[in-house]
Design a protein around this motif. Structure first.
Motif, mmCIF file in Angstrom:
data_model
loop_
_atom_site.group_PDB
_atom_site.id
_atom_site.type_symbol
_atom_site.label_atom_id
_atom_site.label_comp_id
_atom_site.label_asym_id
_atom_site.label_seq_id
_atom_site.Cartn_x
_atom_site.Cartn_y
_atom_site.Cartn_z
ATOM 1 N N GLU A 115 0.835 -1.204 0.000
ATOM 2 C CA GLU A 115 0.000 0.000 0.000
ATOM 3 C C GLU A 115 0.871 1.255 0.000
ATOM 4 O O GLU A 115 0.550 2.248 -0.646
ATOM 5 C CB GLU A 115 -0.939 -0.006 1.207
ATOM 6 C CG GLU A 115 -1.931 1.144 1.186
ATOM 7 C CD GLU A 115 -2.953 1.051 2.286
ATOM 8 O OE1 GLU A 115 -3.040 1.998 3.087
ATOM 9 O OE2 GLU A 115 -3.684 0.037 2.329
ATOM 10 N N ALA A 116 1.993 1.204 0.711
ATOM 11 C CA ALA A 116 2.903 2.358 0.737
ATOM 12 C C ALA A 116 3.483 2.620 -0.653
ATOM 13 O O ALA A 116 3.629 3.775 -1.066
ATOM 14 C CB ALA A 116 4.019 2.132 1.750
ATOM 15 N N ALA A 153 -8.685 15.033 0.356
ATOM 16 C CA ALA A 153 -8.110 13.934 1.129
ATOM 17 C C ALA A 153 -8.414 12.623 0.423
ATOM 18 O O ALA A 153 -9.546 12.391 -0.020
ATOM 19 C CB ALA A 153 -8.698 13.921 2.532
ATOM 20 N N LEU A 154 -7.417 11.783 0.333
ATOM 21 C CA LEU A 154 -7.591 10.499 -0.333
ATOM 22 C C LEU A 154 -7.042 9.399 0.564
ATOM 23 O O LEU A 154 -5.858 9.391 0.914
ATOM 24 C CB LEU A 154 -6.858 10.516 -1.680
ATOM 25 C CG LEU A 154 -7.094 9.370 -2.646
ATOM 26 C CD1 LEU A 154 -8.574 9.206 -2.961
ATOM 27 C CD2 LEU A 154 -6.321 9.605 -3.931
ATOM 28 N N GLU A 155 -7.912 8.526 0.963
ATOM 29 C CA GLU A 155 -7.529 7.378 1.778
ATOM 30 C C GLU A 155 -7.412 6.182 0.847
ATOM 31 O O GLU A 155 -8.284 5.957 0.004
ATOM 32 C CB GLU A 155 -8.590 7.132 2.861
ATOM 33 C CG GLU A 155 -8.172 6.234 3.959
ATOM 34 C CD GLU A 155 -6.997 6.736 4.775
ATOM 35 O OE1 GLU A 155 -6.259 5.896 5.308
ATOM 36 O OE2 GLU A 155 -6.806 7.964 4.910
ATOM 37 N N LEU A 156 -6.334 5.424 0.965
ATOM 38 C CA LEU A 156 -6.058 4.313 0.057
ATOM 39 C C LEU A 156 -6.133 2.982 0.786
ATOM 40 O O LEU A 156 -5.726 2.871 1.940
ATOM 41 C CB LEU A 156 -4.664 4.457 -0.550
ATOM 42 C CG LEU A 156 -4.347 5.781 -1.244
ATOM 43 C CD1 LEU A 156 -2.907 5.796 -1.704
ATOM 44 C CD2 LEU A 156 -5.292 6.019 -2.405
ATOM 45 N N LYS A 157 -6.610 1.980 0.075
ATOM 46 C CA LYS A 157 -6.582 0.601 0.552
ATOM 47 C C LYS A 157 -6.075 -0.259 -0.594
ATOM 48 O O LYS A 157 -6.498 -0.107 -1.742
ATOM 49 C CB LYS A 157 -7.978 0.109 0.962
ATOM 50 C CG LYS A 157 -8.439 0.623 2.290
ATOM 51 C CD LYS A 157 -7.673 -0.044 3.429
ATOM 52 C CE LYS A 157 -8.145 0.399 4.767
ATOM 53 N NZ LYS A 157 -7.204 1.264 5.461
ATOM 54 N N TYR A 158 -5.157 -1.160 -0.281
ATOM 55 C CA TYR A 158 -4.602 -2.101 -1.257
ATOM 56 C C TYR A 158 -4.871 -3.492 -0.708
ATOM 57 O O TYR A 158 -4.167 -3.966 0.185
ATOM 58 C CB TYR A 158 -3.111 -1.832 -1.427
ATOM 59 C CG TYR A 158 -2.430 -2.560 -2.563
ATOM 60 C CD1 TYR A 158 -3.007 -2.653 -3.818
ATOM 61 C CD2 TYR A 158 -1.181 -3.136 -2.380
ATOM 62 C CE1 TYR A 158 -2.360 -3.296 -4.860
ATOM 63 C CE2 TYR A 158 -0.525 -3.769 -3.414
ATOM 64 C CZ TYR A 158 -1.112 -3.860 -4.654
ATOM 65 O OH TYR A 158 -0.481 -4.492 -5.689
ATOM 66 N N LEU A 207 -7.937 -0.484 -4.155
ATOM 67 C CA LEU A 207 -7.317 -1.193 -5.262
ATOM 68 C C LEU A 207 -7.127 -2.635 -4.826
ATOM 69 O O LEU A 207 -6.598 -2.887 -3.737
ATOM 70 C CB LEU A 207 -5.966 -0.550 -5.607
ATOM 71 C CG LEU A 207 -5.194 -1.116 -6.786
ATOM 72 C CD1 LEU A 207 -5.988 -0.965 -8.080
ATOM 73 C CD2 LEU A 207 -3.849 -0.410 -6.914
ATOM 74 N N SER A 208 -7.591 -3.582 -5.647
ATOM 75 C CA SER A 208 -7.508 -4.981 -5.254
ATOM 76 C C SER A 208 -7.385 -5.894 -6.466
ATOM 77 O O SER A 208 -7.909 -5.599 -7.535
ATOM 78 C CB SER A 208 -8.762 -5.379 -4.461
ATOM 79 O OG SER A 208 -8.683 -6.728 -4.070
#
Length: 165
Positions: free
Chosen positions: A21-22, A66-71, A123-124
């Motif tokens: 994710e980073a 603001a954008l929160e991300l998930k991978y 994103l997955s």
């Protein structure tokens, strides 16, 4: 404003896989900066006194975004453009779905407190997250994040969920 669909499509042709994710967060920030070299971008920006945690990616400007991300990953091993990627299988789909919903609530609170804009980008490579569930009545049914699902109201674990949740 950011046209995230276009950005992601163009990034996919260059970077179809991220190792974490980073890595995704860093690459997205670099892509946004390349599109607008004067754009001010902050990573892991503290939310401050009113909310716990940090925003994965904050775009500064007249209106902040603001954008929160998930991978969310399924196990995957491949060589892509000469680089080896080994993604571990992330188990606990129920917890990961809950985490996405928690991020949505945090971003809604950010918007409510600041009047700025926010989104959660997931994103997955695991279809279990975007395809409709095969069975209903699961303990995490309220946290379903399948395509076209609208989240509303108070989301809670099902009655058979462990007490510590």
């Amino acid at each position: 404003m950011v046209e995230i669909d276009r950005v992601m499509c163009e990034m996919a042709s260059r970077r179809p896989v991220f190792c974490s994710e980073a890595d995704f967060q860093h690459e997205l920030a670099m892509e946004l900066r390349a599109r607008d070299p004067h754009r001010q971008i902050r990573l892991e920006y503290p939310l401050g006194n009113y909310l716990r945690g940090a925003i994965d990616l904050l775009l500064l400007g007249k209106r902040r975004f603001a954008l929160e991300l998930k991978y969310l990953c399924k196990g995957f091993v491949a060589d892509v453009n000469g680089e080896r990627f080994t993604l571990r299988q992330q188990s606990a789909h129920d917890i990961r779905r809950h985490d996405v919903c928690k991020d949505v609530a945090r971003m809604e609170a950010f918007v409510g407190r600041t009047g700025h804009d926010a989104a959660v980008l997931v994103l997955s490579n695991d279809p279990a997250y975007w395809q409709p569930r095969r069975r209903g009545g699961t303990v995490d049914a309220a946290f379903d994040i399948a395509d076209a699902r609208e989240l509303a109201g108070t989301l809670q674990w099902g009655d058979k969920a462990a007490q510590e949740r």
